[in-house]
Scaffold this motif. Structure first.
Motif, PDB file in Angstrom:
ATOM      1  N   TYR A  87       0.824  -1.211   0.000  1.00  0.00           N
ATOM      2  CA  TYR A  87       0.000   0.000   0.000  1.00  0.00           C
ATOM      3  C   TYR A  87       0.859   1.262   0.000  1.00  0.00           C
ATOM      4  O   TYR A  87       0.529   2.260  -0.652  1.00  0.00           O
ATOM      5  CB  TYR A  87      -0.964   0.003   1.190  1.00  0.00           C
ATOM      6  N   ARG A  88       1.963   1.244   0.715  1.00  0.00           N
ATOM      7  CA  ARG A  88       2.843   2.414   0.744  1.00  0.00           C
ATOM      8  C   ARG A  88       3.441   2.671  -0.648  1.00  0.00           C
ATOM      9  O   ARG A  88       3.534   3.815  -1.087  1.00  0.00           O
ATOM     10  CB  ARG A  88       3.943   2.219   1.783  1.00  0.00           C
ATOM     11  N   THR A  89       3.841   1.611  -1.326  1.00  0.00           N
ATOM     12  CA  THR A  89       4.384   1.763  -2.680  1.00  0.00           C
ATOM     13  C   THR A  89       3.335   2.328  -3.627  1.00  0.00           C
ATOM     14  O   THR A  89       3.619   3.229  -4.433  1.00  0.00           O
ATOM     15  CB  THR A  89       4.877   0.404  -3.210  1.00  0.00           C
ATOM     16  N   ALA A  90       2.107   1.810  -3.538  1.00  0.00           N
ATOM     17  CA  ALA A  90       1.033   2.266  -4.417  1.00  0.00           C
ATOM     18  C   ALA A  90       0.656   3.717  -4.144  1.00  0.00           C
ATOM     19  O   ALA A  90       0.470   4.507  -5.074  1.00  0.00           O
ATOM     20  CB  ALA A  90      -0.182   1.361  -4.232  1.00  0.00           C
ATOM     21  N   LEU A  91       0.539   4.071  -2.881  1.00  0.00           N
ATOM     22  CA  LEU A  91       0.201   5.450  -2.522  1.00  0.00           C
ATOM     23  C   LEU A  91       1.285   6.413  -2.984  1.00  0.00           C
ATOM     24  O   LEU A  91       1.001   7.508  -3.479  1.00  0.00           O
ATOM     25  CB  LEU A  91       0.001   5.561  -1.015  1.00  0.00           C
ATOM     26  N   ASP A  92       2.530   5.987  -2.842  1.00  0.00           N
ATOM     27  CA  ASP A  92       3.652   6.824  -3.262  1.00  0.00           C
ATOM     28  C   ASP A  92       3.683   7.002  -4.775  1.00  0.00           C
ATOM     29  O   ASP A  92       4.029   8.072  -5.280  1.00  0.00           O
ATOM     30  CB  ASP A  92       4.969   6.216  -2.774  1.00  0.00           C
ATOM     31  N   LEU A  93       3.291   5.962  -5.518  1.00  0.00           N
ATOM     32  CA  LEU A  93       3.267   6.065  -6.976  1.00  0.00           C
ATOM     33  C   LEU A  93       2.267   7.132  -7.419  1.00  0.00           C
ATOM     34  O   LEU A  93       2.566   7.980  -8.254  1.00  0.00           O
ATOM     35  CB  LEU A  93       2.922   4.710  -7.584  1.00  0.00           C
ATOM     36  N   TYR A  94       1.067   7.099  -6.841  1.00  0.00           N
ATOM     37  CA  TYR A  94       0.057   8.110  -7.173  1.00  0.00           C
ATOM     38  C   TYR A  94       0.581   9.515  -6.835  1.00  0.00           C
ATOM     39  O   TYR A  94       0.438  10.448  -7.629  1.00  0.00           O
ATOM     40  CB  TYR A  94      -1.219   7.847  -6.377  1.00  0.00           C
ATOM     41  N   LYS A  95       1.152   9.654  -5.652  1.00  0.00           N
ATOM     42  CA  LYS A  95       1.611  10.978  -5.210  1.00  0.00           C
ATOM     43  C   LYS A  95       2.767  11.480  -6.069  1.00  0.00           C
ATOM     44  O   LYS A  95       2.864  12.666  -6.383  1.00  0.00           O
ATOM     45  CB  LYS A  95       2.020  10.948  -3.740  1.00  0.00           C
ATOM     46  N   LYS A  96       3.645  10.567  -6.453  1.00  0.00           N
ATOM     47  CA  LYS A  96       4.778  10.941  -7.298  1.00  0.00           C
ATOM     48  C   LYS A  96       4.286  11.498  -8.627  1.00  0.00           C
ATOM     49  O   LYS A  96       4.795  12.518  -9.118  1.00  0.00           O
ATOM     50  CB  LYS A  96       5.673   9.718  -7.515  1.00  0.00           C
ATOM     51  N   LEU A  97       3.297  10.851  -9.212  1.00  0.00           N
ATOM     52  CA  LEU A  97       2.754  11.321 -10.487  1.00  0.00           C
ATOM     53  C   LEU A  97       2.021  12.649 -10.300  1.00  0.00           C
ATOM     54  O   LEU A  97       2.123  13.548 -11.135  1.00  0.00           O
ATOM     55  CB  LEU A  97       1.809  10.270 -11.076  1.00  0.00           C
ATOM     56  N   TYR A  98       1.286  12.774  -9.208  1.00  0.00           N
ATOM     57  CA  TYR A  98       0.558  14.013  -8.948  1.00  0.00           C
ATOM     58  C   TYR A  98       1.521  15.178  -8.730  1.00  0.00           C
ATOM     59  O   TYR A  98       1.366  16.248  -9.329  1.00  0.00           O
ATOM     60  CB  TYR A  98      -0.339  13.841  -7.722  1.00  0.00           C
TER      61      TYR A  98
END
Length: 281
Positions: A87-98
């Motif tokens: 979940y941390r990896t997935a949340l970070d991926l979204y935030k990185k793109l945003y």
């Protein structure tokens, strides 16, 4: 340039791949490459569009990402496991793109229609979207900028495999109905070939077999999208419980706080864990 962008933002020098071979890193690298703010030579403004509004349905589609990294709501003993590397990896991926501008800055208010509008403008290279959008996005009257120029693939893969959230919507008959016989006749007709064919032609996504779907004129996407559900469909552990929708709401509240910069990742994880433990006990 693609490799340099991947190295800078993802820490690895990736090379382009066909979309149906993507991992989530490939998706992120492609989204960044097609972002004007990252690559001034991009032919479109944004590399992707994410649905990041504080809304339970957005958590369903986001769940494809952590699941691909091995994430789940609970383990076999019933313990909530949302605070995990997946979940941390997935949340970070979204935030990185945003944060990089790969998705519009007002994506924090986006759900299905706003995402469709952004992609339909012709200024977005990729999107993660529900299968229900396929018909409209490929309709020359509704989205002329992209219709006939797009294709659909299953969500990217992660270390645990390739997954897509799946659920169904249907009509029921109230036990208090005073017209049960008439209602049952209608529901029986609605579940038949004629009604389902009309529904599909109008842009719907009926739950029909590949053999039927492939024969519906004007909807070549149906059989393929249906096969994705069959091959990659999943349901999180606990996601059929009475409080499942409340769990999605709790996740939306916690995760969008992180994406919007009002909460740290640790705080969001703690908030989600506490709420889910109470709801799934």
């Amino acid at each position: 340039t693609y490799g340099e962008i991947a190295q800078k933002y993802l820490g690895k020098a990736l090379a382009p791949k066909p979309a149906n071979e993507w991992t989530w890193d490939d998706y992120a690298a492609t989204a960044l490459f097609f972002t004007k703010a990252v690559n001034p030579k991009s032919p479109v403004r944004y590399g992707t569009v994410l649905q990041m509004k504080n809304l339970l349905f957005n958590m369903m589609i986001f769940g494809n990402v952590p699941r691909a990294f091995g994430g789940d709501w609970m383990d076999a003993s019933g313990k909530v496991t949302v605070d995990s590397p997946a979940y941390r990896t997935a949340l970070d991926l979204y935030k990185k793109l945003y944060d990089a501008g790969a998705t519009p800055k007002d994506s924090l208010s986006y759900e299905f229609p706003e995402a469709n509008a952004a992609f339909g403008s012709g200024q977005v290279a990729t999107m993660l979207q529900w299968n229900a959008a396929a018909a409209d996005l490929d309709n020359k009257d509704k989205t002329p900028a992209v219709a006939g120029k797009i294709d659909t693939v299953a969500p990217p893969a992660g270390p645990a495999g390739r997954f897509t959230h799946i659920h169904g919507l249907g009509l029921g008959l109230s036990k208090a109905s005073t017209h049960k016989e008439a209602a049952l006749r209608f529901l029986t007709w609605l579940a038949g070939r004629e009604a389902m064919t009309d529904y599909a032609k109008a842009g719907g996504s009926p739950a029909v077999s590949d053999a039927i779907a492939s024969k519906i004129d004007g909807r070549p996407d149906l059989a393929k999208l249906g096969s994705f559900a069959g091959k990659y469909g999943f349901v999180m552990t606990g996601a059929t419980s009475a409080n499942a929708l409340a769990v999605y709401e709790a996740q939306a509240k916690a995760f969008t706080g992180y994406w919007g910069g009002t909460d740290t990742l640790d705080a969001s994880m703690q908030q989600a864990t506490t709420a889910m433990t109470s709801l799934l006990k």
